[in-house]
Write an enzyme that holds these catalytic residues in place. Structure first.
Site, PDB file in Angstrom:
ATOM      1  N   GLU A  25      17.732 -38.653  -8.171  1.00 29.26           N
ATOM      2  CA  GLU A  25      18.012 -39.465  -9.366  1.00 29.26           C
ATOM      3  C   GLU A  25      17.946 -40.955  -9.035  1.00 29.26           C
ATOM      4  O   GLU A  25      17.291 -41.747  -9.721  1.00 29.26           O
ATOM      5  CB  GLU A  25      19.412 -39.146  -9.928  1.00 29.26           C
ATOM      6  CG  GLU A  25      19.569 -37.762 -10.514  1.00 29.26           C
ATOM      7  CD  GLU A  25      20.033 -36.716  -9.508  1.00 29.26           C
ATOM      8  OE1 GLU A  25      19.775 -36.892  -8.288  1.00 29.26           O
ATOM      9  OE2 GLU A  25      20.631 -35.718  -9.931  1.00 29.26           O
ATOM     10  N   LYS A  51      24.374 -43.274  -0.423  1.00 29.31           N
ATOM     11  CA  LYS A  51      24.793 -43.069   0.973  1.00 29.31           C
ATOM     12  C   LYS A  51      23.618 -42.541   1.798  1.00 29.31           C
ATOM     13  O   LYS A  51      23.333 -43.027   2.875  1.00 29.31           O
ATOM     14  CB  LYS A  51      25.971 -42.085   1.000  1.00 29.31           C
ATOM     15  CG  LYS A  51      26.530 -41.843   2.377  1.00 29.31           C
ATOM     16  CD  LYS A  51      27.761 -40.957   2.326  1.00 29.31           C
ATOM     17  CE  LYS A  51      28.123 -40.534   3.744  1.00 29.31           C
ATOM     18  NZ  LYS A  51      29.261 -39.637   3.809  1.00 29.31           N
ATOM     19  N   GLY A  98      31.118 -39.643  -0.295  1.00 27.13           N
ATOM     20  CA  GLY A  98      30.617 -40.269  -1.530  1.00 27.13           C
ATOM     21  C   GLY A  98      31.700 -40.481  -2.579  1.00 27.13           C
ATOM     22  O   GLY A  98      31.869 -41.573  -3.115  1.00 27.13           O
ATOM     23  N   ARG A  99      32.474 -39.437  -2.869  1.00 25.56           N
ATOM     24  CA  ARG A  99      33.458 -39.553  -3.962  1.00 25.56           C
ATOM     25  C   ARG A  99      34.710 -40.318  -3.561  1.00 25.56           C
ATOM     26  O   ARG A  99      35.620 -40.476  -4.374  1.00 25.56           O
ATOM     27  CB  ARG A  99      33.799 -38.153  -4.510  1.00 25.56           C
ATOM     28  CG  ARG A  99      34.283 -37.157  -3.476  1.00 25.56           C
ATOM     29  CD  ARG A  99      34.262 -35.744  -4.048  1.00 25.56           C
ATOM     30  NE  ARG A  99      34.605 -34.733  -3.046  1.00 25.56           N
ATOM     31  CZ  ARG A  99      33.745 -34.185  -2.206  1.00 25.56           C
ATOM     32  NH1 ARG A  99      32.484 -34.565  -2.208  1.00 25.56           N
ATOM     33  NH2 ARG A  99      34.133 -33.256  -1.363  1.00 25.56           N
ATOM     34  N   LYS A 114      20.305 -29.695  -5.655  1.00 18.54           N
ATOM     35  CA  LYS A 114      19.279 -30.645  -5.221  1.00 18.54           C
ATOM     36  C   LYS A 114      18.028 -29.903  -4.733  1.00 18.54           C
ATOM     37  O   LYS A 114      16.911 -30.265  -5.057  1.00 18.54           O
ATOM     38  CB  LYS A 114      19.816 -31.535  -4.092  1.00 18.54           C
ATOM     39  CG  LYS A 114      20.922 -32.491  -4.535  1.00 18.54           C
ATOM     40  CD  LYS A 114      21.328 -33.410  -3.392  1.00 18.54           C
ATOM     41  CE  LYS A 114      22.498 -34.292  -3.785  1.00 18.54           C
ATOM     42  NZ  LYS A 114      23.022 -35.109  -2.698  1.00 18.54           N
ATOM     43  N   HIS A 119      44.446 -37.401 -31.512  1.00 16.59           N
ATOM     44  CA  HIS A 119      43.720 -37.072 -32.738  1.00 16.59           C
ATOM     45  C   HIS A 119      42.507 -36.196 -32.457  1.00 16.59           C
ATOM     46  O   HIS A 119      41.664 -36.003 -33.320  1.00 16.59           O
ATOM     47  CB  HIS A 119      43.287 -38.356 -33.447  1.00 16.59           C
ATOM     48  CG  HIS A 119      44.465 -39.195 -33.841  1.00 16.59           C
ATOM     49  ND1 HIS A 119      45.108 -39.045 -35.046  1.00 16.59           N
ATOM     50  CD2 HIS A 119      45.140 -40.152 -33.169  1.00 16.59           C
ATOM     51  CE1 HIS A 119      46.127 -39.887 -35.101  1.00 16.59           C
ATOM     52  NE2 HIS A 119      46.163 -40.572 -33.974  1.00 16.59           N
ATOM     53  N   GLU A 130      34.773 -31.478  -7.244  1.00 20.19           N
ATOM     54  CA  GLU A 130      33.800 -31.379  -6.150  1.00 20.19           C
ATOM     55  C   GLU A 130      34.544 -31.096  -4.836  1.00 20.19           C
ATOM     56  O   GLU A 130      34.019 -30.430  -3.948  1.00 20.19           O
ATOM     57  CB  GLU A 130      32.987 -32.688  -6.043  1.00 20.19           C
ATOM     58  CG  GLU A 130      31.754 -32.575  -5.159  1.00 20.19           C
ATOM     59  CD  GLU A 130      30.772 -33.724  -5.374  1.00 20.19           C
ATOM     60  OE1 GLU A 130      29.997 -33.679  -6.350  1.00 20.19           O
ATOM     61  OE2 GLU A 130      30.768 -34.669  -4.563  1.00 20.19           O
TER      62      GLU A 130
HETATM   63  O1  F6P Z   1      26.858 -35.018  -6.149  1.00 23.25           O
HETATM   64  C1  F6P Z   1      26.771 -34.726  -4.791  1.00 23.25           C
HETATM   65  C2  F6P Z   1      26.752 -35.947  -3.979  1.00 23.25           C
HETATM   66  O2  F6P Z   1      26.495 -35.582  -2.667  1.00 23.25           O
HETATM   67  C3  F6P Z   1      28.044 -36.751  -4.082  1.00 23.25           C
HETATM   68  O3  F6P Z   1      29.034 -36.347  -3.242  1.00 23.25           O
HETATM   69  C4  F6P Z   1      27.529 -38.123  -3.851  1.00 23.25           C
HETATM   70  O4  F6P Z   1      28.470 -39.052  -4.243  1.00 23.25           O
HETATM   71  C5  F6P Z   1      26.274 -38.106  -4.680  1.00 23.25           C
HETATM   72  O5  F6P Z   1      25.736 -36.830  -4.435  1.00 23.25           O
HETATM   73  C6  F6P Z   1      25.277 -39.202  -4.432  1.00 23.25           C
HETATM   74  O6  F6P Z   1      24.780 -39.178  -3.119  1.00 23.25           O
HETATM   75  P1  F6P Z   1      24.128 -40.451  -2.468  1.00 23.25           P
HETATM   76  O7  F6P Z   1      25.159 -41.533  -2.440  1.00 23.25           O
HETATM   77  O8  F6P Z   1      23.715 -40.030  -1.093  1.00 23.25           O
HETATM   78  O9  F6P Z   1      22.968 -40.858  -3.302  1.00 23.25           O
END
Ligand code: F6P
Length: 547
Positions: free
Chosen positions: A217, A211, A271-272, A516, A388, A357
């Site tokens: 990452e 987003k 995002g979520r 972050k 199990h 979250e």
């Molecule tokens: O984990 C925190 C967060 O802000 C999430 O809400 C989001 O889905 C994720 O990082 C990834 O963010 P982006 O889509 O901006 O890379």
């Protein structure tokens, strides 16, 4: 800050006080007694909606308690809060954002206004572009730089840009086409190496989903994978093999992805909650636009149910209230989610982000620290595997763990014998968790075992099941794109209801932002020996890594 949402400490509401008393009065009542005392218990505790059958009768709650929870919802201003979300108000106050992922799956097609403008036409345009692209890739019309068809898709993203698409692609395996769809999320180099090691760059398409397009990452993985790709392909091949999903089109362009290959998303999609948007591109590639549309429709049906159904028959509201009952009155710490299908093995992990979250907050909407418990811990695994693994603790441990059992009446491949066994386990477990096994029952069983009376008496206590363990049963006709959409939307709305009642903001995630920032500081220490000030333990760890 604007007061779009109600701002009430739930513990100061009349219903809260009454619930506290009711808890004291009923806490010794067993589930079996509830059924004996309430001959019409099933009349109010089974909800039937479309292909969903939701039974919440196996909860340590009677009609009076249920009515008090409904009163709590009323007193909290829930109805207004639901309307505020769907109306496009900026209910994500701390980020000054609206929350409109529901617009992406609207079934009514009534205008959805954001800052006075209907967002549906532009969403439809973006969706058209996404569908056309997916059709081309799936049909083989989209060719790689050497003229070959695409056979593999790699989604590069993390958090909401990974968990939702990955969970849904796995869940809809039965509906999948020929494309092999994979996911790279972790910044750990080994993760992307394992995913790409057997891939042919000529036939692989990379979908970078972020987003913000600033996430460490995702950008690290995207950069390393681009380098791997360019070691084997010419620079102009990027256009055939890399596409992006983001709100940040400047950054996607800087990465080298053209606007044609960029699928925009809106700032008001969190995002979520974003798998319904272009973030779902990998889903759409995996199952095709028709199935993706059905997923959206299923979610849209649940939105309609949530917005328009009285609270006592409103599935997300009822499940949220039951969760509050256990979290705040029974002081249960966690909830288990047990889907009885391997297709949904990652639903608990997906919901962990959504639920924890969103509602892992300790500051109320009044800006003050709350004086009651909020977000629940979520965990789980697929049944019968879970039986199990950790069911021992649910059956005989010391903790109260309310559990959602999610099952499907029909199997997709129709293996009757296996399906009957699966459903038998699905039902037997909730029955056993409720009824347990008394000492007398154990003794009767043992009397036929051939053991001496002394040996029987010794072993008997270990075989007793107290029972009285609460469960919700969610039985759905079959796992389809539409029923999956409804199920996910159900849990999304449950999150919001709980956030409203707990007087917190569910749609921000400042707690994750801290991580972050911190990682960037430590990275300078690791890479450049920057020697930022740290505590003794951290300094020792950095030293150990450097050696
Ligand atoms: O984990 C925190 C967060 O802000 C999430 O809400 C989001 O889905 C994720 O990082 C990834 O963010 P982006 O889509 O901006 O890379």
């Amino acid at each position: 800050m604007q007061k779009i949402l109600p701002n009430t400490n739930p513990t100061e509401l009349n219903a809260w006080e009454s619930l506290k008393k009711h808890f004291q009065n009923t806490k010794q009542t067993t589930l079996k007694e509830y059924f004996e005392n309430e001959p019409n218990r099933l009349d109010y505790s089974i909800l039937k909606w479309r292909d969903f059958y939701v039974d919440f009768s196996k909860n340590r709650l009677d009609k009076k308690g249920f009515d008090l929870l409904l009163q709590l919802a009323e007193e909290s201003g829930l109805k207004k809060a639901i309307d505020a979300q769907f109306s496009g108000s900026k209910i994500n106050v701390t980020e000054d954002r609206a929350v409109l992922h529901t617009a992406l799956r609207s079934i009514t097609k009534d205008p959805v206004l954001f800052e006075g403008e209907n967002v549906l036409p532009s969403l439809a345009n973006t969706q058209k572009k996404m569908y056309a692209f997916c059709d081309k890739v799936i049909s083989g019309a989209w060719k790689g730089y050497t003229g070959k068809e695409i056979t593999h898709i790699v989604n590069i993203g993390i958090g909401g840009s990974d968990l939702g698409p990955a969970m849904v692609v796995e869940a809809l395996e039965y509906y999948k086409n020929q494309l092999d769809v994979r996911f790279v999320s972790n910044v750990e180099g080994d993760h992307h190496q394992e995913i790409i090691k057997d891939l042919n760059p000529e036939t692989t398409l990379f979908v970078i989903v972020s987003k913000t397009f600033t996430t460490q990452e995702t950008l690290s993985n995207a950069n390393s994978i681009r380098t791997w790709f360019l070691n084997q392909a010419p620079k102009d091949a990027i256009a055939k093999h890399f596409v992006a999903v983001s709100t940040n089109t400047e950054k996607t362009a800087a990465f080298g992805i053209s606007s044609e290959n960029t699928f925009p998303m809106s700032d008001w999609v969190g995002g979520r909650f974003s798998l319904w948007s272009t973030v779902g591109l990998s889903i759409c590639l995996a199952v095709g636009p028709k199935n993706f549309t059905k997923l959206l429709e299923g979610a849209g049906q649940m939105d309609y149910h949530f917005q328009n159904t009285p609270f006592d028959k409103n599935i997300p509201v009822v499940l949220a209230l039951i969760s509050i009952w256990y979290n705040n009155f029974w002081t249960a710490e966690s909830e288990a989610i047990i889907p009885y299908t391997q297709y949904l093995r990652n639903l608990p992990a997906y919901l962990q982000q959504g639920i924890m979250e969103s509602n892992g907050k300790s500051v109320g909407r009044d800006g003050k620290k709350v004086n009651y418990q909020t977000g629940t811990l979520i965990w789980g695994a697929s049944g019968t595997n879970a039986q199990h693994a950790f069911f021992q603790l649910i059956h005989q441990g010391t903790k109260l763990i309310p559990a959602d059992f999610i099952g499907f009446k029909k199997a997709l491949h129709g293996n009757k014998d296996h399906q009957e066994k699966l459903l038998a386990n699905f039902i037997a477990q909730t029955e056993a968790l409720m009824n347990g096994k008394t000492l007398d029952q154990v003794k009767i069983e043992l009397s036929a075992s051939g053991l001496s009376t002394e040996e029987q008496n010794k072993i008997a206590p270990f075989k007793v099941f107290e029972g009285n363990k609460p469960t919700n049963t969610l039985l759905i006709d079959s796992l389809t794109p539409a029923s999956l959409g409804s199920l996910i939307a159900l849990y999304e709305h449950k999150i919001y209801v709980q956030g409203i009642l707990w007087n917190i903001y569910s749609y921000d995630q400042w707690g994750v932002e801290l991580g972050k920032q911190l990682a960037n500081v430590v990275l300078e220490d690791i890479k450049d020996n920057a020697q930022h000030p740290h505590d003794e333990s951290t300094k020792a760890l950095l030293k150990h890594i450097a050696n």
